[in-house]
Scaffold this motif. Structure first.
Motif, PDB file in Angstrom:
ATOM      1  N   LYS A 272       8.003   7.279 -10.602  1.00  7.15           N
ATOM      2  CA  LYS A 272       8.366   6.625 -11.894  1.00  7.15           C
ATOM      3  C   LYS A 272       8.076   7.622 -12.950  1.00  7.15           C
ATOM      4  N   THR A 273       7.069   8.311 -12.859  1.00 10.74           N
ATOM      5  CA  THR A 273       6.393   9.264 -13.934  1.00 10.74           C
ATOM      6  C   THR A 273       7.489  10.347 -13.889  1.00 10.74           C
ATOM      7  N   SER A 274       7.697  10.944 -12.733  1.00 16.17           N
ATOM      8  CA  SER A 274       8.670  12.267 -12.448  1.00 16.17           C
ATOM      9  C   SER A 274       9.734  11.814 -13.097  1.00 16.17           C
TER      10      SER A 274
ATOM     11  N   THR B  31       0.727  -1.142  -0.032  1.00 11.01           N
ATOM     12  CA  THR B  31      -0.054  -0.123  -0.137  1.00 11.01           C
ATOM     13  C   THR B  31       0.837   1.139  -0.041  1.00 11.01           C
ATOM     14  N   PHE B  32       1.914   1.226   0.751  1.00 14.30           N
ATOM     15  CA  PHE B  32       2.824   2.230   0.991  1.00 14.30           C
ATOM     16  C   PHE B  32       3.528   2.763  -0.567  1.00 14.30           C
ATOM     17  N   ASN B  33       3.987   1.318  -0.987  1.00 12.33           N
ATOM     18  CA  ASN B  33       4.571   1.537  -2.229  1.00 12.33           C
ATOM     19  C   ASN B  33       3.633   1.903  -3.590  1.00 12.33           C
ATOM     20  N   SER B  34       2.654   1.323  -3.499  1.00 10.14           N
ATOM     21  CA  SER B  34       1.643   1.760  -4.542  1.00 10.14           C
ATOM     22  C   SER B  34       1.081   3.223  -4.667  1.00 10.14           C
TER      23      SER B  34
ATOM     24  N   ILE C 250      13.087   4.435  -6.598  1.00  9.11           N
ATOM     25  CA  ILE C 250      12.542   3.507  -7.252  1.00  9.11           C
ATOM     26  C   ILE C 250      12.910   2.158  -7.025  1.00  9.11           C
ATOM     27  N   GLN C 251      14.194   1.941  -7.247  1.00  9.71           N
ATOM     28  CA  GLN C 251      14.955   0.784  -6.602  1.00  9.71           C
ATOM     29  C   GLN C 251      14.529   0.222  -5.384  1.00  9.71           C
ATOM     30  N   MET C 252      14.736   1.091  -4.404  1.00 10.99           N
ATOM     31  CA  MET C 252      14.361   0.738  -2.902  1.00 10.99           C
ATOM     32  C   MET C 252      13.007   0.452  -2.708  1.00 10.99           C
ATOM     33  N   LEU C 253      11.926   1.119  -3.380  1.00 13.88           N
ATOM     34  CA  LEU C 253      10.652   0.864  -3.348  1.00 13.88           C
ATOM     35  C   LEU C 253      10.402  -0.443  -3.866  1.00 13.88           C
ATOM     36  N   GLU C 254      10.995  -0.804  -5.072  1.00 13.53           N
ATOM     37  CA  GLU C 254      10.870  -2.217  -5.661  1.00 13.53           C
ATOM     38  C   GLU C 254      11.567  -3.342  -5.084  1.00 13.53           C
ATOM     39  N   GLY C 255      12.309  -3.071  -3.927  1.00 15.33           N
ATOM     40  CA  GLY C 255      12.973  -4.162  -3.404  1.00 15.33           C
ATOM     41  C   GLY C 255      14.284  -4.474  -4.085  1.00 15.33           C
ATOM     42  N   ARG C 256      14.962  -3.725  -4.671  1.00 16.88           N
ATOM     43  CA  ARG C 256      16.030  -4.190  -5.717  1.00 16.88           C
ATOM     44  C   ARG C 256      17.418  -3.252  -5.403  1.00 16.88           C
ATOM     45  N   PHE C 257      17.435  -2.489  -4.511  1.00 13.69           N
ATOM     46  CA  PHE C 257      18.459  -1.699  -4.265  1.00 13.69           C
ATOM     47  C   PHE C 257      19.463  -2.413  -3.533  1.00 13.69           C
ATOM     48  N   LYS C 258      20.714  -2.243  -3.890  1.00 16.74           N
ATOM     49  CA  LYS C 258      22.140  -2.991  -3.351  1.00 16.74           C
ATOM     50  C   LYS C 258      22.179  -2.721  -1.887  1.00 16.74           C
ATOM     51  N   LEU C 259      21.901  -1.493  -1.320  1.00 15.12           N
ATOM     52  CA  LEU C 259      22.410  -1.322  -0.222  1.00 15.12           C
ATOM     53  C   LEU C 259      21.487  -1.858   1.014  1.00 15.12           C
ATOM     54  N   THR C 260      20.185  -2.158   0.291  1.00 13.73           N
ATOM     55  CA  THR C 260      19.057  -2.721   1.334  1.00 13.73           C
ATOM     56  C   THR C 260      18.609  -4.101   0.962  1.00 13.73           C
TER      57      THR C 260
END
Length: 466
Positions: A44-46, A34-37, A452-462
């Motif tokens: 992404k649009t920005s 819910t937070f991410n959506s 964007i990568q953090m919110l999608e769960g694919r950021f290397k630091l997290t």
């Protein structure tokens, strides 16, 4: 019989517990989704809008490289000088976009920038990159009176990113060459770290007493500073990820520890300038007039602090391939200090600069401007902290507020791009130029990609898989 009953009860209890756990996990996942959506599509649009406004309009197909100067309506307007930092940042940005979108057109843009950097900005006489080129009739000529480690750091940063997407060995070799040039000329083997301001031939300027040749940044010639240090660390991190050289590793770790343990104060902010031996340069005991005149040399820069928190974690990850507890403590302290002392609780956004006028714990805001790059770095740092410390819910709340602030006060929804300052702190920014040699797109595009990568769960630091 009793034993059978016991196992039945046990089975039901365990099964029920597993159902509860499953429901709980599902609920948590739904909350997270819910937070991410709610915010991810907007960001992404920005990003897409921001990229479209910069490219291809900034590509200089006549002189090479990129145009730096655009007015508030994105019309080319200005001297169009070619500064090393501007050009290198475009190479990094285009390379990052090529990787993020998987689109070859951005690699072509990065290649265009790389060729200009290689063919026009490298000093074939003394080595290192020229700081500034200006138009002279039908050609470009060097215009700066000094060389800059800071500028050469961004050249490395752009070249490493370009090599990452192109695998062009000539770009990697030029990055290596720049690293060794800095090692020979800018690195201080006695006190460690790097001088930023150098003669054109790369030699130090410690013995120059009079500014009779109108040297750039003459007041800083004997000092070291946080800004060149953090961006050298940033560049060495990027280079080390594609070239794990032992000397490079040594210098990267040296910078990490200097920034983390020496340049960063116990309160959690960076000392802007320091003597050769790392004694802080401070005007605290000077008059208010003198402090005001030299504000740019000595203040608390909240944007740099939250940015450096991220850069420290990035460097530690590259060096140690895991989260480093000491670095995490310092990085968190830096972001927390920015929130506690430099955050606008009413509208959101980070103020530009403050000062500890005495030995108290009060940091007085001396420049309430909300500069564009600080807001981008703040957005990135707040979400990063929310994912590294998920139990501290205020980070995500502040991240959402920061995005709302950027969307309302920083983004030009008419002509595109970001204002140089938030309209709440300066309504006149609507008429300011959208781009100039010091306002390019790497801060905000990097922040949006990271978020964007953090919110999608694919950021290397997290991402726990890295």
């Amino acid at each position: 019989m009793k034993l059978t009953l016991f196992f039945k009860v046990l089975y039901r209890s365990v099964f029920g517990f597993l159902i509860i756990i499953s429901i709980s996990c599902k609920e948590n996942q739904e909350v997270k989704t819910t937070f991410n959506s709610k915010i991810l599509p907007e960001i992404k649009t920005s990003l897409d809008d921001l990229v479209r406004v910069w490219y291809p309009i900034s590509i200089d197909s006549i002189n090479g490289g990129f145009y730096p100067d655009f007015n508030n309506k994105w019309e080319k307007e200005g001297e169009q000088k070619k500064m090393l930092v501007t050009q290198a940042r475009h190479i990094w940005t285009a390379s990052a976009l090529a990787s993020f979108y998987g689109d070859s057109k951005y690699e072509k843009i990065a290649t265009h920038g790389y060729h200009f950097l290689r063919d026009q900005m490298w000093d074939t006489k003394y080595g290192g990159f020229h700081t500034l080129l200006v138009n002279d009739r039908d050609s470009l000529k060097p215009a700066a009176s000094t060389k800059s480690s800071y500028g050469n750091a961004f050249a490395i940063y752009g070249l490493a990113a370009y090599y990452g997407i192109s695998k062009d060995s000539t770009a990697l070799n030029l990055a290596k060459k720049t690293f060794y040039w800095l090692e020979e000329h800018a690195h201080d083997p006695m006190y460690k770290g790097y001088f930023d301001v150098l003669h054109l031939n790369g030699s130090w300027m410690l013995d120059v007493e009079e500014n009779d040749k109108e040297y750039d940044n003459f007041i800083r010639k004997d000092w070291k500073d946080q800004n060149s240090s953090i961006h050298l660390m940033e560049a060495f991190t990027a280079l080390y990820e594609v070239w794990p050289n032992p000397l490079l590793k040594e210098r990267l770790e040296e910078l990490l520890m200097l920034i983390r343990d020496t340049i960063t104060t116990p309160k959690g902010f960076l000392t802007l300038h320091l003597e050769r031996d790392w004694t802080p340069v401070s005007f605290k005991d000077s008059t208010e007039t003198y402090r005001t005149e030299n504000f740019w040399l000595d203040h608390v820069s909240f944007g740099h602090d939250v940015e450096t928190g991220f850069l420290l974690l990035e460097a530690a990850q590259a060096l140690y391939h895991q989260k480093d507890s000491t670095t995490m403590v310092i990085a968190k302290r830096m972001v927390d200090h920015g929130i506690d002392r430099g955050w606008d609780m009413e509208k959101g956004g980070f103020f530009d600069g403050g000062y500890y006028l005495d030995d108290s714990d009060v940091c007085t805001i001396l420049n309430p401007a909300k500069i564009w790059w600080s807001q981008a770095e703040g957005l990135n740092a707040l979400l990063l902290m929310s994912q590294l410390y998920p139990n501290e819910k205020e980070y995500y709340e502040l991240f959402e507020k920061q995005w709302q602030y950027i969307n309302e006060y920083m983004i030009d929804h008419t002509y595109g791009g970001w204002y140089d300052e938030g309209l709440d702190s300066n309504p006149e920014a609507v008429q300011h130029v959208k781009a100039q040699i010091w306002k390019v797109n790497y801060h905000n595009i990097r922040a949006l990609i990271n978020v964007i990568q953090m919110l999608e769960g694919r950021f290397k630091l997290t991402n726990n898989e890295h």
